[in-house]
Design an enzyme around this catalytic site. Structure first.
Site, PDB file in Angstrom:
ATOM      1  N   ASN A 153       1.374   3.923  -3.106  1.00 21.40           N
ATOM      2  CA  ASN A 153       1.063   5.348  -2.918  1.00 21.40           C
ATOM      3  C   ASN A 153       2.223   6.236  -3.346  1.00 21.40           C
ATOM      4  OD1 ASN A 153      -1.486   4.922  -1.995  1.00 21.40           O
ATOM      5  ND2 ASN A 153      -1.039   5.295   0.176  1.00 21.40           N
ATOM      6  N   ARG A 198      -8.625   3.950  -7.939  1.00 21.27           N
ATOM      7  CA  ARG A 198      -8.069   3.757  -6.603  1.00 21.27           C
ATOM      8  C   ARG A 198      -9.237   3.629  -5.640  1.00 21.27           C
ATOM      9  NH1 ARG A 198      -3.932   1.589  -6.833  1.00 21.27           N
ATOM     10  NH2 ARG A 198      -3.552   2.120  -4.667  1.00 21.27           N
ATOM     11  N   GLU A 232       0.828  -1.210   0.000  1.00 20.90           N
ATOM     12  CA  GLU A 232       0.000   0.000   0.000  1.00 20.90           C
ATOM     13  C   GLU A 232       0.864   1.262   0.000  1.00 20.90           C
ATOM     14  OE1 GLU A 232      -3.081  -0.045  -0.513  1.00 20.90           O
ATOM     15  OE2 GLU A 232      -3.583  -2.134  -0.062  1.00 20.90           O
TER      16      GLU A 232
HETATM   17  N1  LIG Z   1       3.079   9.098  -0.815  1.00 22.38           N
HETATM   18  C1  LIG Z   1       2.087   9.962  -1.077  1.00 22.38           C
HETATM   19  N2  LIG Z   1       2.329  11.144  -1.675  1.00 22.38           N
HETATM   20  C2  LIG Z   1       1.331  12.017  -1.935  1.00 22.38           C
HETATM   21  N3  LIG Z   1       0.035  11.786  -1.638  1.00 22.38           N
HETATM   22  C3  LIG Z   1      -0.285  10.622  -1.042  1.00 22.38           C
HETATM   23  C4  LIG Z   1       0.718   9.659  -0.730  1.00 22.38           C
HETATM   24  N4  LIG Z   1       0.098   8.610  -0.133  1.00 22.38           N
HETATM   25  C5  LIG Z   1      -1.207   8.898  -0.084  1.00 22.38           C
HETATM   26  N5  LIG Z   1      -1.463  10.115  -0.626  1.00 22.38           N
HETATM   27  C6  LIG Z   1      -2.786  10.764  -0.735  1.00 22.38           C
HETATM   28  O1  LIG Z   1      -3.680  10.121   0.182  1.00 22.38           O
HETATM   29  C7  LIG Z   1      -4.829   9.626  -0.515  1.00 22.38           C
HETATM   30  C8  LIG Z   1      -5.373   8.387   0.164  1.00 22.38           C
HETATM   31  O2  LIG Z   1      -4.444   7.330   0.077  1.00 22.38           O
HETATM   32  P1  LIG Z   1      -4.927   5.826   0.214  1.00 22.38           P
HETATM   33  O3  LIG Z   1      -5.761   5.706   1.453  1.00 22.38           O
HETATM   34  O4  LIG Z   1      -3.750   4.947   0.133  1.00 22.38           O
HETATM   35  O5  LIG Z   1      -5.906   5.598  -1.023  1.00 22.38           O
HETATM   36  P2  LIG Z   1      -5.609   5.492  -2.606  1.00 22.38           P
HETATM   37  O6  LIG Z   1      -4.168   5.174  -2.833  1.00 22.38           O
HETATM   38  O7  LIG Z   1      -6.491   4.404  -3.048  1.00 22.38           O
HETATM   39  O8  LIG Z   1      -5.972   6.828  -3.179  1.00 22.38           O
HETATM   40  C9  LIG Z   1      -4.352   9.406  -1.933  1.00 22.38           C
HETATM   41  O9  LIG Z   1      -5.414   9.405  -2.863  1.00 22.38           O
HETATM   42  C10 LIG Z   1      -3.387  10.574  -2.127  1.00 22.38           C
HETATM   43  O10 LIG Z   1      -4.069  11.758  -2.456  1.00 22.38           O
END
Ligand SMILES: Nc1ncnc2c1ncn2[C@@H]1O[C@H](COP(=O)(O)OP(=O)(O)O)[C@@H](O)[C@H]1O
Ligand SMILES: Nc1ncnc2c1ncn2[C@@H]1O[C@H](COP(=O)(O)OP(=O)(O)O)[C@@H](O)[C@H]1O
Lengths: 147, 120, 147, 120
Positions: free
Chosen positions: C50, C106, C46
């Site tokens: 991301n 996503r 995960e």
């Molecule tokens: N490493 C990262 N860098 C920038 N934004 C991030 C990062 N990880 C997560 N995010 C932000 O947090 C949101 C939620 O993440 P997550 O719960 O993993 O759901 P998803 O990956 O399905 O969108 C993402 O849609 C993104 O906008």
């Protein structure tokens, strides 16, 4: 197509299998044969064991670093580095059966195995600075089953 | 990675059944277990079973050579069977095949040791 | 007893399975249960996904770094870092089902999965600097079969 | 890690047999293969076979949800079987069990789809 990875880990004998497994797992994207994979695991194990035993005299607080590159031409480049005691007379060290630690039942076959399983072996070392072993190998180009 | 070691005595032959990976990390325990068993039983005819060994590097060569040196003066023999291709390459590279009999299976190793397999 | 490892790899989707396998292989020295190992693989997947998708917008020339510590008390500490676009409003991002990329299908479940599989999740992020996800988990203490 | 995808039509039910690991890396090919087969055959009753899936993360959830949205308007149903414990936890966590029938095996999935298993 180039892919690159670097990892560092505590100089503990538990990490020998971790190190060779990690390199094998990274290399497996090239769809190597089982034998190629075994040979690569073996050379990593040799170089890491040398760093632990000879480079660091088994001081577990130190770190070993492995750099792994898969080139655009699907060649594997491995560098195994320690910041240990280093060595002089590298040519002599690389001779088959030479070991500075016969009392530990070392066989003196580490460098010989690296040379026979890899296409290219280069050793850089400086006393009290450390040692870097660069290994290169071209893998057989089997077509991937699935991308 | 763990290495499991099991010993088995068949007539005057000590079988060392290995299972797992043989490297520097397990070299000390392999050496100790092997010596304890060999000297404890005063049995210096050894057969190494590599059927379930997936990996061995030069640390394993060192342990085998070390035991070989303890065995030759005592009129013992060593044979091995079940090595995979890469391990076999390393074995030959180190010249071990000149002093240790490489056989195809347990029966062949036993008969090299002079044990009559069919009599059992 | 402490053991430590750090690795960096190209921000390519091929490396997602490499990253989770590597952490699992390092953690396996703690003799985790199969389910613990699967859960740890999932949270690594995960966080790495991301970093690739959100942090770097799939720019494969960038690098992701994972720091992995097994403490003297057999606790696992994982840090997954990118030097990507970062984010504001972390609390909102961490809500179940929130995603900034619904067009990429996503699910918005990444952080929720991390929180439910780990004992402790902390996210540090700064816009245009990058993101660091710190995860901690105590593993069940099963006795090793063999040392 | 590769994902192998095989399709099988049993009456008006499309089986999607998956083998390997479902993550972001394979999400695009899974989506494409699934859509091609589903729209190509105009078959919107789907059974997902997870028996040989060792790993799935939230990228897999996204692909399944995406297909679910294409199926509901077309009077289709989705069922799944063979999930391991961790995948099942993720599945429930994301609320997928409310819209997708979780069954124990192929027969149960077929009978949920209204196919008479014994008539075959
Ligand atoms: N490493 C990262 N860098 C920038 N934004 C991030 C990062 N990880 C997560 N995010 C932000 O947090 C949101 C939620 O993440 P997550 O719960 O993993 O759901 P998803 O990956 O399905 O969108 C993402 O849609 C993104 O906008
Ligand atoms: N990383 C290192 N640091 C210092 N000395 C080394 C290192 N690697 C190898 N050497 C020296 O080279 C010798 C030969 O190495 P090798 O062929 O691997 O055999 P062995 O490890 O069995 O001694 C070692 O005995 C040691 O003296």
């Amino acid at each position: 197509m180039r892919n690159e990875m670097i990892f560092s880990f505590s100089s503990k004998s538990e990490n020998e299998s971790f190190a060779r497994t990690t390199v094998a797992s990274f290399v497996s994207q090239l769809n190597p044969t089982l034998e190629e994979l075994m040979e690569i695991k073996t050379v990593v194990s040799e170089a890491v064991t040398n760093a632990i035993i000879h480079g660091y005299h088994e001081d577990a607080s130190k770190f070993i670093t492995i750099h792994c590159v898969i080139t655009a031409h699907k060649e594997l480049e491995l560098t195994i580095e320690d910041e240990g005691v280093g060595m002089d007379h590298i040519d002599r060290m690389m001779e088959p059966l030479f070991t500075s630690k016969p009392s530990l039942e070392r066989s003196g076959m580490g460098f010989t195995i690296m040379e026979s399983f890899m296409d290219h072996v280069e050793v850089f070392s400086e006393v009290n600075i450390g040692t870097s072993v660069k290994l290169r190998r071209k893998l057989s180009l089997v077509k991937p089953v699935f991308q | 990675m763990a290495l499991h070691i099991n010993f088995q005595l068949i007539e005057d032959v000590l079988f060392v059944h290995l299972e797992g990976e043989v490297d520097h990390h397990v070299a000390d325990s392999l050496r100790k277990a092997w010596r304890d068993e060999m000297f404890g039983r005063s049995c210096f005819n050894i057969v190494l079973d590599f059927t379930h060994v997936q990996f061995m590097d030069s640390s394993g060569i060192g342990v085998i050579l070390g035991r070989y040196k303890e065995i030759i003066g005592r009129d013992g023999l060593i044979a091995v069977y079940g090595m995979n291709e890469t391990i076999q390459t390393i074995f030959y590279m180190a010249g071990l095949s000149k002093i240790i009999k490489v056989t195809d299976n347990k029966e062949e190793a036993l008969s090299f040791m002079g044990v009559d397999v069919h009599a059992k």
